[in-house]
Write an enzyme that holds these catalytic residues in place. Structure first.
Site, mmCIF file in Angstrom:
data_model
loop_
_atom_site.group_PDB
_atom_site.id
_atom_site.type_symbol
_atom_site.label_atom_id
_atom_site.label_comp_id
_atom_site.label_asym_id
_atom_site.label_seq_id
_atom_site.Cartn_x
_atom_site.Cartn_y
_atom_site.Cartn_z
ATOM 1 N N GLU A 177 -40.032 -83.179 -55.978
ATOM 2 C CA GLU A 177 -39.813 -84.468 -56.634
ATOM 3 C C GLU A 177 -39.799 -85.651 -55.665
ATOM 4 O O GLU A 177 -38.761 -86.313 -55.466
ATOM 5 C CB GLU A 177 -38.513 -84.419 -57.455
ATOM 6 N N GLU A 364 -39.478 -76.514 -62.632
ATOM 7 C CA GLU A 364 -38.124 -76.767 -63.133
ATOM 8 C C GLU A 364 -38.207 -77.176 -64.597
ATOM 9 O O GLU A 364 -39.095 -77.953 -64.977
ATOM 10 C CB GLU A 364 -37.416 -77.914 -62.395
HETATM 11 O O1 IFM Z 1 -30.537 -80.699 -60.170
HETATM 12 C C1 IFM Z 1 -31.758 -81.382 -60.209
HETATM 13 C C2 IFM Z 1 -32.710 -80.823 -59.177
HETATM 14 O O2 IFM Z 1 -32.178 -80.841 -57.903
HETATM 15 C C3 IFM Z 1 -33.985 -81.624 -59.161
HETATM 16 N N1 IFM Z 1 -34.539 -81.763 -60.483
HETATM 17 C C4 IFM Z 1 -33.662 -82.152 -61.546
HETATM 18 C C5 IFM Z 1 -32.411 -81.285 -61.551
HETATM 19 C C6 IFM Z 1 -31.466 -81.727 -62.690
HETATM 20 O O3 IFM Z 1 -31.097 -83.049 -62.513
#
Ligand code: IFM
Length: 455
Positions: A177, A364
């Protein structure tokens, strides 16, 4: 939020997906490991940020977190018992480079080596993320990602890790990210290092992308049959209305949120309209940088949580576009994020149409709810289970419509340190009692286990 009366979605089944589909959970080092001062680990920007009063809502830090540094065998057992065939973890740079210009810290390398062996012993394909936000503070003291020299420091770290683990880890994610690293950390300021300068944020984004591009051939040189990609946080972006002003604002926001990262990764350079909109805030780009960033990759990691609705808002920094909170009555999680599984389908099909990135993985996807342990000692997280089921259905729909998605990693295996929210927000399929470090599989985790085992 959803109520218990919301209809149960029809359950997806594993055979809706290819037999070689990867099924995993994801975590990150700072959020779970703890052991912040052990075996030579040095301070990260998150240690410094969390120690600054007012930055983390409950005043906590990742100093202990889930104590995964000591309890990793138990955690990997949870993943194996759930029926996962892959596990995404990240490597804490401050465990590896513990002093300026020094050699990699053997104790740090040994930890990740043991961890990877533990995954392989349990049939979990290791997916290593090289940067999930825990920059050594010593590098931040020299400008952090705003300083081009951090790219070289990162490459030394990547070199050390891929030499150490490359005989056992084939799948490498260079960055998690970059939007969050750059924009939240350096412009919005509610993540480490907590800066609030837009030009800095865009220079950071450029250096992060550059470090990704330069890492790709390095990883390939050190790892036979390496599979290399990057994980982006992406959202479908919708205009708040059909008014031309809102449509234009949504396009400006999307230019920064989506195209600013994907265009250069896929060889198109930075989008011209966004460059014009940001004016003097544009990053310094040296000859050759864009070619480096566009290094061909093996997959794209997509992190999806929710869609964004954007309204024209003259003067609202940086691009006179405001992301609106969900309308009253919208189904939202405990983070206040809209629950919109169809957004996952929409996003994946758009990426495929715009870039043809080759294989995609959901690196994710998950949800936060206010979990409670009930009288039976169970966490019956109906809403998270429903979220997971609905997003898997949306994923299957996207695949049927042509999105080449090859795997899914639920966020997260464990409840963990949720950055500026501290421990107030839980995303795990496994509940952590932070006082005792007891692990307890939630209903969502049990459902995922049943899904994966075909029960
Ligand atoms: O916890 C975070 C993660 O570290 C990065 N993506 C989003 C998740 C939820 O906010």
């Amino acid at each position: 939020m959803t109520t218990a009366a919301s209809p149960e979605p029809s359950a997806p089944v594993r055979s809706d997906f290819a037999s070689d589909f990867l099924w995993g959970c994801a975590t990150s080092s700072y959020q779970i490991e703890g052991a912040a001062r052990e075996d030579g680990r040095v301070e990260s920007i998150w240690d410094r940020f969390a120690a600054t009063p007012g930055k983390v809502k409950d005043g906590s830090s990742g100093a202990i977190a889930c104590d995964h540094y000591h309890r990793w065998p138990q955690d990997l057992d949870i993943g194996r018992d759930m029926g996962l065939n892959a596990y995404r973890f990240s490597i804490a740079w401050p465990r590896i480079f513990t002093g300026p210009g020094g050699q990699p810290n053997q104790k740090g390398l040994d930890f990740y080596s043991r961890l990877v062996d533990g995954m392989l012993e349990r049939g979990l394909q290791p997916w290593a993320t090289l940067y999930h936000w825990d920059l050594p503070q010593s590098l931040q003291d020299q400008g952090g990602w705003n300083n081009r020299a951090t790219v070289d420091a990162y490459l030394a770290f990547v070199d050390a890790m891929t030499r150490c683990l490359g005989d056992r880890v084939q799948h490498w994610i260079t960055h998690n990210e970059p939007w969050c690293t750059a924009i939240i950390g350096n412009f919005e300021g509610w993540h480490a290092p907590g800066l609030t300068d837009f030009k800095t944020a865009l220079q950071v984004a450029h250096h992060v992308l550059l470090s990704h591009g330069k890492a790709v051939p390095l990883i390939r040189a050190n790892v036979a049959d390496a599979q290399v990609g990057i994980a982006l946080s992406l959202h479908p972006v919708h205009a708040a209305s059909a008014m031309p002003e809102d449509l234009a604002a949504a396009a400006r926001h999307d230019g920064l949120r989506y195209r600013w990262f994907l265009d250069p990764l896929y060889g198109r350079g930075y989008p011209q309209a966004t460059l014009e909109a940001i004016g003097d805030a544009a990053p310094v780009v040296l000859p050759g940088d864009l070619d480096a960033i566009a290094a061909p990759t093996d997959f794209l990691g997509v992190n999806y949580y929710f869609p964004e609705t954007v309204q024209d808002d003259p003067g609202h920094a940086p691009l006179s576009a405001r992301v609106l909170p969900p309308a009253p009555g919208t189904d939202t999680t405990f983070m206040g994020w809209e629950v919109a599984p169809q957004g996952l389908t929409e996003l994946l099909l758009r990426i495929e149409q715009d870039y043809h990135p080759g294989p995609m993985y959901i690196t994710e996807n998950g949800s936060c709810y206010a979990d409670q342990i009930n009288a039976d000692g169970e966490v019956d997280d109906v809403e998270r289970r429903r979220y997971l089921m609905r997003h898997l259905q949306a994923l299957a729909t996207a695949i049927r419509a042509g999105a080449p998605v090859k795997g899914y990693f639920a966020w997260s295996l464990l409840d963990n340190f949720e950055w500026a929210e501290g421990y107030l927000k839980r995303f795990g399929l496994t509940h952590i009692d932070y006082a005792t470090q007891q692990r307890r599989l939630k209903s969502s985790g049990k459902w995922y286990r049943g899904f994966l085992r075909g029960e």
